[in-house]
Design a protein around this motif. Structure first.
Motif, PDB file in Angstrom:
ATOM      1  N   GLY A   1       0.794  -1.219   0.000  1.00 53.22           N
ATOM      2  CA  GLY A   1       0.000   0.000   0.000  1.00 53.22           C
ATOM      3  C   GLY A   1       0.822   1.261   0.000  1.00 53.22           C
ATOM      4  O   GLY A   1       0.361   2.314  -0.455  1.00 53.22           O
ATOM      5  N   ALA A   2       2.064   1.167   0.491  1.00 53.99           N
ATOM      6  CA  ALA A   2       2.921   2.346   0.587  1.00 53.99           C
ATOM      7  C   ALA A   2       3.731   2.598  -0.665  1.00 53.99           C
ATOM      8  O   ALA A   2       4.414   3.632  -0.759  1.00 53.99           O
ATOM      9  N   ASN A   3       3.679   1.710  -1.655  1.00 54.80           N
ATOM     10  CA  ASN A   3       4.633   1.771  -2.765  1.00 54.80           C
ATOM     11  C   ASN A   3       3.965   1.850  -4.134  1.00 54.80           C
ATOM     12  O   ASN A   3       4.250   1.048  -5.030  1.00 54.80           O
ATOM     13  N   TRP A   4       3.093   2.842  -4.328  1.00 56.99           N
ATOM     14  CA  TRP A   4       2.452   3.058  -5.627  1.00 56.99           C
ATOM     15  C   TRP A   4       2.971   4.305  -6.330  1.00 56.99           C
ATOM     16  O   TRP A   4       2.490   4.661  -7.406  1.00 56.99           O
ATOM     17  N   GLY A   5       3.926   4.987  -5.747  1.00 55.37           N
ATOM     18  CA  GLY A   5       4.378   6.253  -6.304  1.00 55.37           C
ATOM     19  C   GLY A   5       5.304   6.108  -7.492  1.00 55.37           C
ATOM     20  O   GLY A   5       6.053   5.136  -7.611  1.00 55.37           O
ATOM     21  N   LEU A   6       5.255   7.127  -8.365  1.00 57.96           N
ATOM     22  CA  LEU A   6       6.269   7.253  -9.408  1.00 57.96           C
ATOM     23  C   LEU A   6       7.550   7.835  -8.820  1.00 57.96           C
ATOM     24  O   LEU A   6       8.619   7.717  -9.413  1.00 57.96           O
ATOM     25  N   PHE A   7       7.407   8.475  -7.651  1.00 58.41           N
ATOM     26  CA  PHE A   7       8.538   8.978  -6.884  1.00 58.41           C
ATOM     27  C   PHE A   7       8.583   8.202  -5.566  1.00 58.41           C
ATOM     28  O   PHE A   7       7.544   7.773  -5.059  1.00 58.41           O
ATOM     29  N   ASP A   8       9.773   8.072  -4.986  1.00 62.67           N
ATOM     30  CA  ASP A   8       9.886   7.355  -3.724  1.00 62.67           C
ATOM     31  C   ASP A   8       9.498   8.251  -2.556  1.00 62.67           C
ATOM     32  O   ASP A   8       9.063   9.388  -2.741  1.00 62.67           O
ATOM     33  N   GLU A   9       9.667   7.777  -1.329  1.00 61.55           N
ATOM     34  CA  GLU A   9       9.249   8.537  -0.150  1.00 61.55           C
ATOM     35  C   GLU A   9      10.089   9.790   0.064  1.00 61.55           C
ATOM     36  O   GLU A   9       9.689  10.697   0.795  1.00 61.55           O
ATOM     37  N   ASN A  10      11.251   9.861  -0.580  1.00 65.51           N
ATOM     38  CA  ASN A  10      12.086  11.065  -0.520  1.00 65.51           C
ATOM     39  C   ASN A  10      11.842  11.978  -1.707  1.00 65.51           C
ATOM     40  O   ASN A  10      12.594  12.925  -1.921  1.00 65.51           O
ATOM     41  N   TRP A  11      10.797  11.655  -2.489  1.00 64.40           N
ATOM     42  CA  TRP A  11      10.361  12.464  -3.624  1.00 64.40           C
ATOM     43  C   TRP A  11      11.387  12.506  -4.754  1.00 64.40           C
ATOM     44  O   TRP A  11      11.530  13.503  -5.455  1.00 64.40           O
ATOM     45  N   GLN A  12      12.093  11.373  -4.906  1.00 68.93           N
ATOM     46  CA  GLN A  12      13.012  11.205  -6.015  1.00 68.93           C
ATOM     47  C   GLN A  12      12.398  10.246  -7.024  1.00 68.93           C
ATOM     48  O   GLN A  12      11.796   9.233  -6.641  1.00 68.93           O
ATOM     49  N   PRO A  13      12.522  10.522  -8.334  1.00 74.09           N
ATOM     50  CA  PRO A  13      11.926   9.621  -9.340  1.00 74.09           C
ATOM     51  C   PRO A  13      12.477   8.208  -9.217  1.00 74.09           C
ATOM     52  O   PRO A  13      13.682   8.015  -9.016  1.00 74.09           O
ATOM     53  N   LYS A  14      11.593   7.218  -9.329  1.00 71.50           N
ATOM     54  CA  LYS A  14      12.037   5.831  -9.248  1.00 71.50           C
ATOM     55  C   LYS A  14      12.717   5.370 -10.534  1.00 71.50           C
ATOM     56  O   LYS A  14      13.519   4.438 -10.529  1.00 71.50           O
ATOM     57  N   PHE A  15      12.372   6.022 -11.643  1.00 72.96           N
ATOM     58  CA  PHE A  15      12.929   5.639 -12.934  1.00 72.96           C
ATOM     59  C   PHE A  15      12.576   6.722 -13.936  1.00 72.96           C
ATOM     60  O   PHE A  15      11.722   7.579 -13.682  1.00 72.96           O
ATOM     61  N   ASP A  16      13.227   6.674 -15.075  1.00 68.40           N
ATOM     62  CA  ASP A  16      12.887   7.540 -16.192  1.00 68.40           C
ATOM     63  C   ASP A  16      11.912   6.782 -17.083  1.00 68.40           C
ATOM     64  O   ASP A  16      12.092   5.590 -17.345  1.00 68.40           O
ATOM     65  N   LEU A  17      10.878   7.454 -17.540  1.00 66.93           N
ATOM     66  CA  LEU A  17       9.866   6.797 -18.369  1.00 66.93           C
ATOM     67  C   LEU A  17      10.423   6.286 -19.699  1.00 66.93           C
ATOM     68  O   LEU A  17       9.773   5.489 -20.368  1.00 66.93           O
ATOM     69  N   SER A  18      11.609   6.722 -20.045  1.00 61.29           N
ATOM     70  CA  SER A  18      12.235   6.229 -21.272  1.00 61.29           C
ATOM     71  C   SER A  18      13.143   5.032 -21.010  1.00 61.29           C
ATOM     72  O   SER A  18      13.660   4.423 -21.935  1.00 61.29           O
ATOM     73  N   GLY A  19      13.342   4.694 -19.699  1.00 62.65           N
ATOM     74  CA  GLY A  19      14.154   3.545 -19.327  1.00 62.65           C
ATOM     75  C   GLY A  19      15.640   3.852 -19.413  1.00 62.65           C
ATOM     76  O   GLY A  19      16.033   4.960 -19.774  1.00 62.65           O
ATOM     77  N   PRO A  20      16.494   2.863 -19.095  1.00 61.78           N
ATOM     78  CA  PRO A  20      16.170   1.558 -18.515  1.00 61.78           C
ATOM     79  C   PRO A  20      15.819   1.681 -17.025  1.00 61.78           C
ATOM     80  O   PRO A  20      15.977   2.745 -16.429  1.00 61.78           O
ATOM     81  N   VAL A  21      15.385   0.557 -16.423  1.00 56.46           N
ATOM     82  CA  VAL A  21      14.919   0.558 -15.041  1.00 56.46           C
ATOM     83  C   VAL A  21      15.708  -0.482 -14.246  1.00 56.46           C
ATOM     84  O   VAL A  21      15.924  -1.601 -14.708  1.00 56.46           O
ATOM     85  N   VAL A  22      16.111  -0.087 -13.050  1.00 52.45           N
ATOM     86  CA  VAL A  22      16.787  -1.003 -12.114  1.00 52.45           C
ATOM     87  C   VAL A  22      15.802  -1.334 -11.006  1.00 52.45           C
ATOM     88  O   VAL A  22      15.241  -0.436 -10.379  1.00 52.45           O
ATOM     89  N   GLU A  23      15.593  -2.615 -10.751  1.00 46.05           N
ATOM     90  CA  GLU A  23      14.583  -3.039  -9.782  1.00 46.05           C
ATOM     91  C   GLU A  23      14.855  -2.488  -8.390  1.00 46.05           C
ATOM     92  O   GLU A  23      13.963  -1.962  -7.730  1.00 46.05           O
ATOM     93  N   LEU A  24      16.072  -2.616  -7.907  1.00 47.76           N
ATOM     94  CA  LEU A  24      16.425  -2.133  -6.572  1.00 47.76           C
ATOM     95  C   LEU A  24      17.737  -1.359  -6.690  1.00 47.76           C
ATOM     96  O   LEU A  24      18.818  -1.930  -6.583  1.00 47.76           O
ATOM     97  N   PRO A  25      17.656  -0.043  -6.898  1.00 47.90           N
ATOM     98  CA  PRO A  25      18.886   0.736  -7.106  1.00 47.90           C
ATOM     99  C   PRO A  25      19.867   0.654  -5.940  1.00 47.90           C
ATOM    100  O   PRO A  25      21.072   0.850  -6.119  1.00 47.90           O
ATOM    101  N   GLN A  26      19.391   0.350  -4.742  1.00 46.25           N
ATOM    102  CA  GLN A  26      20.270   0.289  -3.564  1.00 46.25           C
ATOM    103  C   GLN A  26      20.926  -1.080  -3.391  1.00 46.25           C
ATOM    104  O   GLN A  26      21.478  -1.384  -2.326  1.00 46.25           O
ATOM    105  N   TRP A  27      20.890  -1.924  -4.418  1.00 48.72           N
ATOM    106  CA  TRP A  27      21.384  -3.287  -4.263  1.00 48.72           C
ATOM    107  C   TRP A  27      22.871  -3.336  -3.897  1.00 48.72           C
ATOM    108  O   TRP A  27      23.320  -4.271  -3.222  1.00 48.72           O
TER     109      TRP A  27
END
Length: 580
Positions: free
Chosen positions: A299-325
């Motif tokens: 329920g807490a994770n539907w944002g296009l931005f994370d809880e710190n208001w940073q974009p989770k990804f660029d809509l043009s890609g590519p996407v990393v599943e867990l950037p903090q890995w």
């Protein structure tokens, strides 16, 4: 000139073999972290601006449940983050500090789809309606559409007749088009609403459907629902008021949360909407930590931005599943180096086969411990869940250390080597805690009650604090595999290792209470029926889980396997107590 001192071959071996084990473990742990988090290209990138996003700028410990609302500065900062990303925002309340949104949005060139929150309290509803009317009339150029109530019928907060009264009140007082928003099926159940609004606003959330759908069929589902609603109300425009996908949380049948899944679903839809002229609002702009107290991690994770208001990804890609890995890998690497340094003398006597086994088992421990730690750090929100996650992570990390130490002990060729004191006591205690934890969390997944029964009788602050321990609807509860998966697997691995090295018979080592200690002769103490009942309880949970979650849920199968593994040492202890 003095002669060189000859190199000590034992010293050379004591360095080379531990280094080989550490290197193998590091490589395997790196692979385990990197492979699922490598950059993924989007199949249908999007290069435009999003029409509208749900706007609720809560972060940290802010929550509408406790009355800790965003300040005007918070709202301004959140709107700044959306410039160039979205053309407008949808609000859900006309109170709670959100009165500042239209003016701040106007200054930033953003449009507003303004809403009033309606619930069971008449006075609050009156204040919401009054504020919505006031804002709509003061900012006619910014507020383009007005929304009276959100999912009121879904929550059963008001009868449809009372909802219609509120809609009529607002329509008579504003010039903007007026609507009501709810899940699409509630419009079909209450067709009389269509005559009261200027356009129909529906929510389409494939993840939350009664029969959840995977990302791959998202656009097909959207097309089907739009077609159904347009056929039912051919004279009314239809707008999608909420559409989105969670980036983290538990699977629901074939619906799998994930950052890559979110990016794929959203970009596929955005391209469809642009091509077909669909009006829409994406849920949501920012992750909502406070929702974890009602809807779990998902329920807490539907944002296009994370809880710190940073974009989770660029809509043009590519996407990393867990950037903090990389942080997770660093924690795993630290565990590997510490354990290798502590056990270097034992490792120096290993054969090549045992070196490989030691490296692989150390990698398993390092990944399990670091994965639990990173999960607790990144995806636990609010004080109660954060404390609960820290406890689970501490158990997982402690068990990873004792598991690795036990494996290195069993791999040693010294037949006189006794069981280490801290690994025996600590390991058995942690395994007991993890087993009890696994049983309790597994039980909550299959015997939860609906929120309609439990949540209304408890204060909201209490619900948020105690949510991880409450028997709420299981669909909101995470599968605890990441925290106790190693605890389920460790007895089987240790027993196989003990049998392979000739230390103990397989069932002797597998028996509960003997996994981390030396098996001694003599009849075990205790009653076999207790262990037997516990083992049967784990198996019953596994069967019930698959029946509830359906065989389509892959994550449920992983947890069911853990439940079955938890039953093994209990069953083995029955054998030791009744047959020996």
């Amino acid at each position: 000139m003095s002669a060189r001192r000859p190199r000590d071959p034992m010293m050379h071996r004591s360095v080379l073999k531990p280094a080989a084990v550490a290197l193998l473990a590091l490589l395997l742990t790196f692979a385990a972290w990197w492979w699922p988090n490598r950059p993924v290209a989007l199949p249908n990138p999007y290069d435009g601006v999003i029409e509208s996003v749900s706007f609720a700028p809560f972060r940290g410990t802010q929550s509408p449940l406790t009355g800790n609302f965003p300040s005007e500065a918070d709202i301004a900062t959140a709107l700044d983050a959306l410039i160039g990303k979205a053309a407008g925002v949808r609000t859900y309340t006309a109170l709670e500090g959100m009165q500042a949104v239209p003016e701040l949005a106007k200054a930033r060139g953003l449009k507003v789809f303004a809403g009033a929150w309606l619930g069971p309290l008449p006075r609050v509803n009156q204040n919401e309606i009054a504020s919505l009317i006031d804002l709509a009339n003061r900012f006619p150029g910014t507020i383009e559409r007005v929304l009276v109530g959100n999912e009121v019928l879904l929550r059963k907060d008001l009868p449809v007749e009372k909802l219609i009264e509120h809609i009529r009140t607002v329509k008579a007082a504003v010039k903007q088009p007026v609507t009501y928003a709810d899940v699409w099926e509630f419009w079909l159940r209450n067709p009389q609403l269509a005559g009261e609004v200027d356009f129909i606003t529906i929510h389409i959330l494939p993840y939350w459907e009664d029969f959840p759908l995977p990302v791959e069929v998202g656009n097909g589902h959207v097309a089907h629902i739009l077609d159904e609603v347009r056929k039912a109300f051919p004279d009314k425009p239809v707008v999608i008021g909420e559409i989105g996908w969670p980036s983290h949380g538990r699977d629901r049948e074939k619906a799998v949360p994930g950052r890559v899944q979110l990016a794929t679903f959203i970009t596929n839809f955005l391209n469809k909407a642009r091509a077909e002229g669909i009006r829409y609002n994406v849920i949501e702009a920012f992750d909502q930590p406070w929702k974890s107290g009602q809807e779990g991690t998902v329920g807490a994770n539907w944002g296009l931005f994370d809880e710190n208001w940073q974009p989770k990804f660029d809509l043009s890609g590519p996407v990393v599943e867990l950037p903090q890995w990389k942080l997770g890998f660093a924690a795993g690497a630290l565990l590997i180096l510490v354990v290798t340094a502590m056990r270097r003398e034992r490792i120096a006597g290993y054969s090549p086969a045992r070196l490989i086994a030691g490296g692989a088992l150390l990698a398993l421990a390092a990944y399990a411990g670091s994965r639990a730690g990173l999960e607790a750090w990144l995806f636990a929100y609010m004080p109660g869940p954060e404390l609960w996650a820290a406890v689970k992570a501490a158990i997982a990390i402690g068990l990873a250390l004792t598991f690795a130490a036990t494996c290195f002990r069993l791999l040693s060729d010294d037949p006189r080597l006794p069981a280490g004191g801290w690994t025996v006591v600590g390991g058995q205690l942690l395994l007991l805690l993890a087993t009890v934890l696994g049983f309790a969390l597994g039980l909550l997944l299959v015997v939860g009650v609906t929120d309609d029964i439990l949540v209304p009788i408890l204060p909201q602050g209490t619900v948020s604090l105690l949510w991880p321990l409450l028997p709420v609807d299981g669909r909101y509860r995470d599968f605890p595999t990441v925290y106790v998966g190693l605890a389920a697997l460790a007895p089987l691995v240790v027993a196989l290792l003990a049998a392979w090295t000739g230390r103990d018979r397989f069932l002797d080592r597998l028996a509960f209470g003997r996994v981390f200690g030396t098996v001694r002769a003599g009849r075990p103490k205790g009653r076999g029926w207790v262990a037997g009942l516990a083992a049967a309880g784990f198996v019953a949970q596994a069967v019930a889980l698959i029946a509830i979650e359906t065989p389509d849920n892959v994550e449920a199968w992983y947890w069911a396997a853990c439940l079955a593994l938890f039953a093994l040492p209990l069953a083995a202890s029955v054998r030791r107590q009744w047959i020996e």
